[in-house]
Motif scaffolding. Sequence first.
Motif, PDB file in Angstrom:
ATOM      1  N   GLU A 118      22.731  36.709  12.169  1.00  0.00           N
ATOM      2  CA  GLU A 118      20.912  37.619  11.562  1.00  0.00           C
ATOM      3  C   GLU A 118      20.383  37.520  13.010  1.00  0.00           C
ATOM      4  N   ALA A 119      20.339  36.942  13.661  1.00  0.00           N
ATOM      5  CA  ALA A 119      19.168  36.604  15.231  1.00  0.00           C
ATOM      6  C   ALA A 119      20.291  36.646  16.284  1.00  0.00           C
ATOM      7  N   LYS A 120      21.838  37.096  16.088  1.00  0.00           N
ATOM      8  CA  LYS A 120      21.645  37.758  16.685  1.00  0.00           C
ATOM      9  C   LYS A 120      22.263  39.397  17.378  1.00  0.00           C
ATOM     10  N   ALA A 121      21.676  40.046  15.888  1.00  0.00           N
ATOM     11  CA  ALA A 121      21.659  41.155  15.353  1.00  0.00           C
ATOM     12  C   ALA A 121      20.434  41.492  16.139  1.00  0.00           C
ATOM     13  N   LEU A 122      19.215  40.496  16.142  1.00  0.00           N
ATOM     14  CA  LEU A 122      17.362  40.999  15.698  1.00  0.00           C
ATOM     15  C   LEU A 122      17.594  40.940  17.598  1.00  0.00           C
ATOM     16  N   MET A 123      18.199  39.925  18.362  1.00  0.00           N
ATOM     17  CA  MET A 123      18.137  39.914  19.272  1.00  0.00           C
ATOM     18  C   MET A 123      18.707  41.318  20.093  1.00  0.00           C
ATOM     19  N   GLU A 124      19.891  41.765  19.605  1.00  0.00           N
ATOM     20  CA  GLU A 124      20.182  42.811  20.387  1.00  0.00           C
ATOM     21  C   GLU A 124      19.299  44.045  19.975  1.00  0.00           C
ATOM     22  N   LEU A 278      23.847  30.087  30.709  1.00  0.00           N
ATOM     23  CA  LEU A 278      23.876  30.728  31.452  1.00  0.00           C
ATOM     24  C   LEU A 278      25.309  30.318  32.161  1.00  0.00           C
ATOM     25  N   ASP A 279      25.722  31.721  32.891  1.00  0.00           N
ATOM     26  CA  ASP A 279      27.324  32.116  33.529  1.00  0.00           C
ATOM     27  C   ASP A 279      27.173  31.271  34.385  1.00  0.00           C
ATOM     28  N   GLU A 280      28.247  30.897  35.725  1.00  0.00           N
ATOM     29  CA  GLU A 280      28.347  31.182  36.665  1.00  0.00           C
ATOM     30  C   GLU A 280      27.584  32.065  37.773  1.00  0.00           C
ATOM     31  N   ASP A 281      27.556  33.209  37.896  1.00  0.00           N
ATOM     32  CA  ASP A 281      27.091  34.010  37.781  1.00  0.00           C
ATOM     33  C   ASP A 281      25.449  34.450  37.520  1.00  0.00           C
ATOM     34  N   ARG A 282      25.009  33.287  37.209  1.00  0.00           N
ATOM     35  CA  ARG A 282      23.443  33.503  36.393  1.00  0.00           C
ATOM     36  C   ARG A 282      23.183  34.259  35.740  1.00  0.00           C
ATOM     37  N   ARG A 283      23.970  34.737  34.650  1.00  0.00           N
ATOM     38  CA  ARG A 283      23.970  35.481  34.142  1.00  0.00           C
ATOM     39  C   ARG A 283      23.284  34.686  32.489  1.00  0.00           C
ATOM     40  N   PHE A 284      22.164  34.676  32.077  1.00  0.00           N
ATOM     41  CA  PHE A 284      22.304  34.470  30.614  1.00  0.00           C
ATOM     42  C   PHE A 284      21.868  35.151  29.277  1.00  0.00           C
ATOM     43  N   TYR A 285      22.262  34.166  28.302  1.00  0.00           N
ATOM     44  CA  TYR A 285      23.070  34.735  27.278  1.00  0.00           C
ATOM     45  C   TYR A 285      22.652  34.280  25.666  1.00  0.00           C
ATOM     46  N   PHE A 286      21.761  35.253  24.781  1.00  0.00           N
ATOM     47  CA  PHE A 286      20.941  34.884  23.989  1.00  0.00           C
ATOM     48  C   PHE A 286      22.279  33.633  23.297  1.00  0.00           C
ATOM     49  N   MET A 287      21.893  32.215  22.648  1.00  0.00           N
ATOM     50  CA  MET A 287      22.706  31.652  22.112  1.00  0.00           C
ATOM     51  C   MET A 287      21.958  31.955  20.582  1.00  0.00           C
ATOM     52  N   GLU A 288      20.917  31.140  20.481  1.00  0.00           N
ATOM     53  CA  GLU A 288      20.401  30.417  18.871  1.00  0.00           C
ATOM     54  C   GLU A 288      19.167  29.934  19.576  1.00  0.00           C
ATOM     55  N   MET A 289      18.276  30.152  18.180  1.00  0.00           N
ATOM     56  CA  MET A 289      16.497  29.594  18.205  1.00  0.00           C
ATOM     57  C   MET A 289      16.323  28.743  17.502  1.00  0.00           C
ATOM     58  N   ASN A 290      15.847  27.968  17.785  1.00  0.00           N
ATOM     59  CA  ASN A 290      15.872  26.514  16.637  1.00  0.00           C
ATOM     60  C   ASN A 290      14.459  26.447  16.560  1.00  0.00           C
ATOM     61  N   THR A 291      13.872  27.438  15.200  1.00  0.00           N
ATOM     62  CA  THR A 291      12.699  27.379  14.749  1.00  0.00           C
ATOM     63  C   THR A 291      12.458  25.674  14.360  1.00  0.00           C
ATOM     64  N   ARG A 292      11.935  24.770  15.508  1.00  0.00           N
ATOM     65  CA  ARG A 292      11.624  23.819  14.763  1.00  0.00           C
ATOM     66  C   ARG A 292      11.307  23.094  16.491  1.00  0.00           C
ATOM     67  N   LEU A 293      10.880  21.557  16.624  1.00  0.00           N
ATOM     68  CA  LEU A 293      11.087  20.778  17.816  1.00  0.00           C
ATOM     69  C   LEU A 293      12.824  20.327  17.536  1.00  0.00           C
ATOM     70  N   GLN A 294      12.628  20.012  18.720  1.00  0.00           N
ATOM     71  CA  GLN A 294      13.938  19.538  19.073  1.00  0.00           C
ATOM     72  C   GLN A 294      13.924  18.186  19.664  1.00  0.00           C
ATOM     73  N   VAL A 295      15.168  17.597  19.097  1.00  0.00           N
ATOM     74  CA  VAL A 295      15.052  15.762  19.976  1.00  0.00           C
ATOM     75  C   VAL A 295      15.058  15.884  21.037  1.00  0.00           C
ATOM     76  N   GLU A 296      15.850  16.816  22.218  1.00  0.00           N
ATOM     77  CA  GLU A 296      15.379  16.465  23.995  1.00  0.00           C
ATOM     78  C   GLU A 296      13.882  17.311  24.253  1.00  0.00           C
ATOM     79  N   HIS A 297      12.568  17.110  22.811  1.00  0.00           N
ATOM     80  CA  HIS A 297      11.164  17.932  23.378  1.00  0.00           C
ATOM     81  C   HIS A 297      10.698  16.852  24.421  1.00  0.00           C
ATOM     82  N   PRO A 298      11.247  15.167  24.601  1.00  0.00           N
ATOM     83  CA  PRO A 298      10.213  14.852  25.674  1.00  0.00           C
ATOM     84  C   PRO A 298      10.139  14.773  26.805  1.00  0.00           C
ATOM     85  N   VAL A 299      11.666  15.377  27.324  1.00  0.00           N
ATOM     86  CA  VAL A 299      12.151  15.750  29.034  1.00  0.00           C
ATOM     87  C   VAL A 299      10.813  17.322  29.008  1.00  0.00           C
ATOM     88  N   THR A 300      10.351  17.379  27.519  1.00  0.00           N
ATOM     89  CA  THR A 300       9.103  18.493  28.207  1.00  0.00           C
ATOM     90  C   THR A 300       8.141  18.043  28.524  1.00  0.00           C
TER      91      THR A 300
END
Length: 670
Positions: A118-124, A278-300
Amino acid sequence: MFSKILIANRGEIACRVIRTARRLGIRTVAVHSDADAAALHVAMADEAYAIGPAPAAESYLRGDLVLEAAKRAGAEAIHPGYGFLSENASFADACAEADIVFIGPPPDAIRAMGGKSEAKALMERAGVPLVPGYHGDDSSASLLAKEAERIGFPVLIKASAGGGGKGMRVVEDSGAFQSALDGARREAKAAFGDERVLIEKYLARPRHVEVQIFADRSGEAVYLFERDCSIQRRHQKVIEEAPAPDLPADLRAAMGEAAVAAAKAIGYEGAGTVEFLLDEDRRFYFMEMNTRLQVEHPVTEFITGLDLVEWQLIVAAGGNLPLRQEELSIDGHAIEARIYAEDADRGFLPSTGTLRRLDFPQAGPHVRIDAGVRAGDTISVNYDPMIAKLIVWDRDRAAAVRRLEAALTEVRVAGVASNVDFLRRIATHPAFRGADLDTRFIDRHGDGLKPSRSGADDAVLATAALFVLLDRKSAAEKASRRSADPWSPWNRADGWRLNDEGRADITLRDEDGRHVVPVRYRRDGGYRLSLPRGEMPVEGALESDGALTAVLDGVRKRVVVDRSGDMLTLFMEGGACVLHLVDAVQAADREGGEGRLAAPMPGKIVAVLVAEGQAVRKGEALVVLEAMKMEHTVAAPADGTVARLPFGVGDQVEEGADLVGFEASEGGEA
């Protein structure tokens, strides 16, 4: 701001929220399963309520019990952390009905992004680029197989309702598609209660770059820059860093603006993460959205100087974002390493047991430790095997990598297997140092990430033998002081002989087998050991903290040693080494014989793929075991016959249980 909040989670994220709340003068309420009654987050909170048995489905995932605890405690809000109920729209609805604030996005926003399809359809529809794939509602096996052929192999099967690498399979060809689909569905059902999947083209060498966003109730939204999370195993992140290396400013801005647009499109509030490939040609593609805090938030947090949990609390209480986009900036570079109870050299199998020793480097402006356990706590099969997160910061990436290497040398875990040495090997790998990153980094550099030491070398054997000798000597001296005749030579453990040099054998065992170390006691109090590469003079002293000062062939070293019964864990320069002291009167090792295929850890049988009497080929899948929300396939070690299947689907098994009785065919190696 709130005066009291409940944290509907456990482990390091619960402890993290409690620390911020305490700094802001907010009282905290913990909930816990029966297994977590003595957990660190329970000890830290102002109040704590038991909500059910150990399995998460009967405790932490019971929204009704969590809400009941919140009402009893008089909590005004609930912080869900990540995992468990954090992305459960029904729970967010229930909080609103109970007039308790859910510290997260609105339920409709969770629903909009809750299903990957559903998220990908919305982003599309919003014009955000997507990886080629199939995200439709029809998930019949026949249609999915056709879509995989259309997309072109290799493809990636992903659980529609979840994340964290669960319910995910890479399929290289059509012949492997059905079994991969079955496994992904089983795992998705077990982890998320939803077996739906989607299919995407498997990109050759993508980077996983995600953008941290924040939005408030007024509709304002900002991006707090990006993180590179490309270092993964089993599609789960291992090392994350911010900002993403080698990302041009215009690309950073484009990804950030796309992430903010995605958030605004669904009326988002609070913390969220938009994930891109992010591919080798630096094109980016939407994967998903995590609607929460992430485990890796401390680096931010390290590179922005902000407390994201504090921002969550401000926004949830109705406040505006503390800063505008133009006021945000990046300072330095941060890297996070996830420390797991797992055996990286055995396919990353999770490890269970008691943490007998847990040492971390000193926290400070360059080093941060987020942990949810202490020495003495148990890592069980019921929850994620994460022990802690080690986060470092410095002025640039090269300096941060050096910080990471140094900090990892100070982490010591005994009682369970850990991935600390594996993390050190990543941190010192030339490709990682050079920021040559992609999501298959670990697979591509597998040989270079293996331990350099094969079995116990002379230095390990000498150190272990010296520790045993000094430990015995110390125990004998203590016993002598308590005896009626403390000066008796029979109380000594220094090899004393009237007219001869004392001798003894120290027998040690590791995965490679037994190692007998002959010992001669020197009259000066030292020892001479006979080792595989020759004789070595050794001497040393035990320290009060369990460390050993060892002088091996004239070279002085300080080694930390943890002993539990006959098991010795030596924290050497090259990593942790585990040896077992074999008693001289033991007739044989207590190890399984041939013809057994044992459970590598406790778990539940979710599939039996063969029948008794069936002939199988080497590598053929026999039984699938589910443990710690992941599946582990037990395969035939050689061509042969299945002689016995003692367990069926649904049975719970202990570590070491014989899952399959196996008879290798003539000439095979069982």
